[in-house]
Design a protein around this motif. Structure first.
Motif, PDB file in Angstrom:
ATOM      1  N   PHE A  35       0.835  -1.195   0.000  1.00 60.95           N
ATOM      2  CA  PHE A  35       0.000   0.000   0.000  1.00 60.95           C
ATOM      3  C   PHE A  35       0.877   1.255   0.000  1.00 60.95           C
ATOM      4  O   PHE A  35       2.007   1.241   0.486  1.00 60.95           O
ATOM      5  CB  PHE A  35      -0.869   0.070   1.275  1.00 60.95           C
ATOM      6  CG  PHE A  35      -1.729  -1.125   1.530  1.00 60.95           C
ATOM      7  CD1 PHE A  35      -1.260  -2.191   2.279  1.00 60.95           C
ATOM      8  CD2 PHE A  35      -3.026  -1.188   1.043  1.00 60.95           C
ATOM      9  CE1 PHE A  35      -2.051  -3.297   2.540  1.00 60.95           C
ATOM     10  CE2 PHE A  35      -3.835  -2.285   1.292  1.00 60.95           C
ATOM     11  CZ  PHE A  35      -3.353  -3.343   2.042  1.00 60.95           C
ATOM     12  N   TYR A  37       0.143   5.033   1.561  1.00 64.26           N
ATOM     13  CA  TYR A  37      -0.739   5.910   2.304  1.00 64.26           C
ATOM     14  C   TYR A  37      -0.166   7.318   2.265  1.00 64.26           C
ATOM     15  O   TYR A  37       1.046   7.516   2.249  1.00 64.26           O
ATOM     16  CB  TYR A  37      -0.856   5.469   3.772  1.00 64.26           C
ATOM     17  CG  TYR A  37      -1.823   4.346   4.037  1.00 64.26           C
ATOM     18  CD1 TYR A  37      -1.437   3.020   3.890  1.00 64.26           C
ATOM     19  CD2 TYR A  37      -3.126   4.611   4.453  1.00 64.26           C
ATOM     20  CE1 TYR A  37      -2.324   1.980   4.157  1.00 64.26           C
ATOM     21  CE2 TYR A  37      -4.020   3.580   4.727  1.00 64.26           C
ATOM     22  CZ  TYR A  37      -3.609   2.267   4.573  1.00 64.26           C
ATOM     23  OH  TYR A  37      -4.490   1.247   4.836  1.00 64.26           O
ATOM     24  N   GLN A  39      -0.254  11.100   4.250  1.00 67.03           N
ATOM     25  CA  GLN A  39      -0.604  11.788   5.495  1.00 67.03           C
ATOM     26  C   GLN A  39      -0.357  13.287   5.308  1.00 67.03           C
ATOM     27  O   GLN A  39       0.769  13.755   5.441  1.00 67.03           O
ATOM     28  CB  GLN A  39       0.193  11.242   6.674  1.00 67.03           C
ATOM     29  CG  GLN A  39      -0.266  11.807   8.019  1.00 67.03           C
ATOM     30  CD  GLN A  39       0.533  11.283   9.192  1.00 67.03           C
ATOM     31  OE1 GLN A  39       1.741  11.083   9.111  1.00 67.03           O
ATOM     32  NE2 GLN A  39      -0.160  11.026  10.309  1.00 67.03           N
ATOM     33  N   SER A  42      -3.013  17.572   8.073  1.00 69.70           N
ATOM     34  CA  SER A  42      -4.142  17.281   8.965  1.00 69.70           C
ATOM     35  C   SER A  42      -3.923  16.010   9.782  1.00 69.70           C
ATOM     36  O   SER A  42      -4.677  15.734  10.714  1.00 69.70           O
ATOM     37  CB  SER A  42      -5.422  17.115   8.140  1.00 69.70           C
ATOM     38  OG  SER A  42      -5.330  15.951   7.332  1.00 69.70           O
ATOM     39  N   ARG A  43      -2.898  15.250   9.410  1.00 72.17           N
ATOM     40  CA  ARG A  43      -2.429  13.986  10.004  1.00 72.17           C
ATOM     41  C   ARG A  43      -3.343  12.797   9.739  1.00 72.17           C
ATOM     42  O   ARG A  43      -3.076  11.694  10.195  1.00 72.17           O
ATOM     43  CB  ARG A  43      -2.071  14.139  11.478  1.00 72.17           C
ATOM     44  CG  ARG A  43      -3.186  13.943  12.488  1.00 72.17           C
ATOM     45  CD  ARG A  43      -2.668  13.924  13.904  1.00 72.17           C
ATOM     46  NE  ARG A  43      -3.745  13.711  14.848  1.00 72.17           N
ATOM     47  CZ  ARG A  43      -3.977  14.514  15.896  1.00 72.17           C
ATOM     48  NH1 ARG A  43      -3.209  15.551  16.121  1.00 72.17           N
ATOM     49  NH2 ARG A  43      -4.974  14.253  16.716  1.00 72.17           N
ATOM     50  N   GLN A  44      -4.396  12.997   8.981  1.00 75.98           N
ATOM     51  CA  GLN A  44      -5.259  11.880   8.602  1.00 75.98           C
ATOM     52  C   GLN A  44      -4.497  10.956   7.663  1.00 75.98           C
ATOM     53  O   GLN A  44      -3.849  11.403   6.735  1.00 75.98           O
ATOM     54  CB  GLN A  44      -6.512  12.400   7.900  1.00 75.98           C
ATOM     55  CG  GLN A  44      -7.470  11.324   7.414  1.00 75.98           C
ATOM     56  CD  GLN A  44      -8.180  10.623   8.550  1.00 75.98           C
ATOM     57  OE1 GLN A  44      -8.706  11.258   9.440  1.00 75.98           O
ATOM     58  NE2 GLN A  44      -8.190   9.305   8.517  1.00 75.98           N
ATOM     59  N   MET A  45      -4.552   9.672   7.901  1.00 77.06           N
ATOM     60  CA  MET A  45      -3.912   8.679   7.034  1.00 77.06           C
ATOM     61  C   MET A  45      -4.905   8.287   5.946  1.00 77.06           C
ATOM     62  O   MET A  45      -5.999   7.800   6.239  1.00 77.06           O
ATOM     63  CB  MET A  45      -3.511   7.440   7.836  1.00 77.06           C
ATOM     64  CG  MET A  45      -2.391   7.696   8.816  1.00 77.06           C
ATOM     65  SD  MET A  45      -0.804   7.878   8.012  1.00 77.06           S
ATOM     66  CE  MET A  45      -0.451   6.176   7.597  1.00 77.06           C
ATOM     67  N   LEU A  47      -5.519   6.231   2.269  1.00 73.69           N
ATOM     68  CA  LEU A  47      -5.000   5.258   1.306  1.00 73.69           C
ATOM     69  C   LEU A  47      -4.942   5.880  -0.082  1.00 73.69           C
ATOM     70  O   LEU A  47      -5.908   6.462  -0.557  1.00 73.69           O
ATOM     71  CB  LEU A  47      -5.893   4.015   1.272  1.00 73.69           C
ATOM     72  CG  LEU A  47      -5.453   2.944   0.279  1.00 73.69           C
ATOM     73  CD1 LEU A  47      -4.173   2.282   0.763  1.00 73.69           C
ATOM     74  CD2 LEU A  47      -6.546   1.915   0.057  1.00 73.69           C
ATOM     75  N   PHE A  91       3.661   7.112   3.014  1.00 75.68           N
ATOM     76  CA  PHE A  91       4.144   5.903   3.657  1.00 75.68           C
ATOM     77  C   PHE A  91       3.859   4.701   2.767  1.00 75.68           C
ATOM     78  O   PHE A  91       2.750   4.524   2.273  1.00 75.68           O
ATOM     79  CB  PHE A  91       3.453   5.677   4.995  1.00 75.68           C
ATOM     80  CG  PHE A  91       3.804   6.681   6.050  1.00 75.68           C
ATOM     81  CD1 PHE A  91       3.006   7.788   6.266  1.00 75.68           C
ATOM     82  CD2 PHE A  91       4.931   6.513   6.834  1.00 75.68           C
ATOM     83  CE1 PHE A  91       3.317   8.716   7.247  1.00 75.68           C
ATOM     84  CE2 PHE A  91       5.258   7.431   7.817  1.00 75.68           C
ATOM     85  CZ  PHE A  91       4.449   8.546   8.022  1.00 75.68           C
ATOM     86  N   PHE A 106       4.739  -0.428   8.262  1.00 72.83           N
ATOM     87  CA  PHE A 106       4.996   0.788   7.501  1.00 72.83           C
ATOM     88  C   PHE A 106       6.482   1.087   7.385  1.00 72.83           C
ATOM     89  O   PHE A 106       7.282   0.741   8.260  1.00 72.83           O
ATOM     90  CB  PHE A 106       4.324   1.980   8.186  1.00 72.83           C
ATOM     91  CG  PHE A 106       2.836   2.029   7.996  1.00 72.83           C
ATOM     92  CD1 PHE A 106       1.993   1.345   8.849  1.00 72.83           C
ATOM     93  CD2 PHE A 106       2.278   2.756   6.954  1.00 72.83           C
ATOM     94  CE1 PHE A 106       0.618   1.371   8.674  1.00 72.83           C
ATOM     95  CE2 PHE A 106       0.901   2.793   6.766  1.00 72.83           C
ATOM     96  CZ  PHE A 106       0.079   2.104   7.627  1.00 72.83           C
TER      97      PHE A 106
END
Lengths: 116, 117
Positions: A35, A37, A39, A42-45, A47, A91, A106
């Protein structure tokens, strides 16, 4: 044990240009998922894209595509027509499939800055 | 769907205090992960559960850390006593285990920023 390595701590690209982020991994497994990802600040992970190891065809999602080289254990992410909103930490992640274990591991991340 | 919900979003506590972080996974997901993110160590997997059962807690740093999943819709990560080096962002993620050949990705909550002073 599986490991994921991202050798580029930081990268920069001009808006509308193309950039490739590198990822290598180490595993003795044959069936797994990979995967990418994203970030943002806003620090939201979030996909970005995923690849099943049994599929030879590289995954694509709009401006995002991967170059999956199973024998070399390489999984790079290409971002085409970069946009300012692509600025984020990216990531790479590995997950073995099958059985009871589904550990998601990760890499250390690559900070991408898209310059106007 | 509301996504993975974590609470609180921010927590500031004094060294020695007990801290409890909470997570509600996405309904129908039966695998749950706890991660810790710091600048020095990146994203570390602390523990994960399948069907409410802890599968691998090898990432839990020490006995001060404990995690529970009493049911499919709730999990906690507890630190007792807390120390300044525990300051980090803690993420919870959930996914659906393989179901009729379908593997799904993990969905993350927005994280809890913990500061221990």
């Amino acid at each position: 044990a599986q490991t994921v390595t991202q050798s580029q701590p930081e990268m920069s690209v001009q808006e509308a240009e193309t950039v490739t982020l590198s990822c290598t991994y180490d595993t003795s497994e044959n069936n797994y998922y990979l995967f990418w990802y994203k970030q943002p600040p806003s620090r939201q992970m979030i996909l970005v894209i995923r690849q099943e190891a049994y599929k030879q065809q590289n995954a694509t999602e709009n401006r995002f595509s991967v170059n999956f080289q199973k024998a070399a254990k390489s999984f790079s992410l290409k971002i085409s027509d970069s946009q300012l909103g692509d600025t984020a930490m990216y990531f790479c992640a590995f997950m073995k499939t099958g059985g009871a274990t589904n550990k998601l591991i990760f890499g250390t991340g690559t900070l991408l800055a898209v310059q106007p | 769907d509301a996504g993975v919900i974590q609470s609180p979003r921010h927590e500031v506590t004094e060294m020695g205090q007990e801290v409890t972080l909470r997570c509600k996974p996405i309904s129908g997901h039966n695998s749950l992960f706890w991660y810790r993110q710091t600048m020095m160590r990146g994203l570390e997997l602390l523990i994960y559960f399948n069907n409410n059962v802890p599968i691998d807690d090898s990432g839990m740093p020490e006995d001060r850390f404990s995690a529970k999943m009493p049911n499919a819709s709730f999990s906690t990560l507890k630190i007792q006593p807390s120390e300044p080096r525990d300051s980090a962002v803690y993420f919870c993620a959930s996914r659906r285990l393989r179901d009729r050949g379908i593997n799904t990705e993990a969905f993350f909550g927005q994280g809890t920023r913990l500061t221990v002073v």
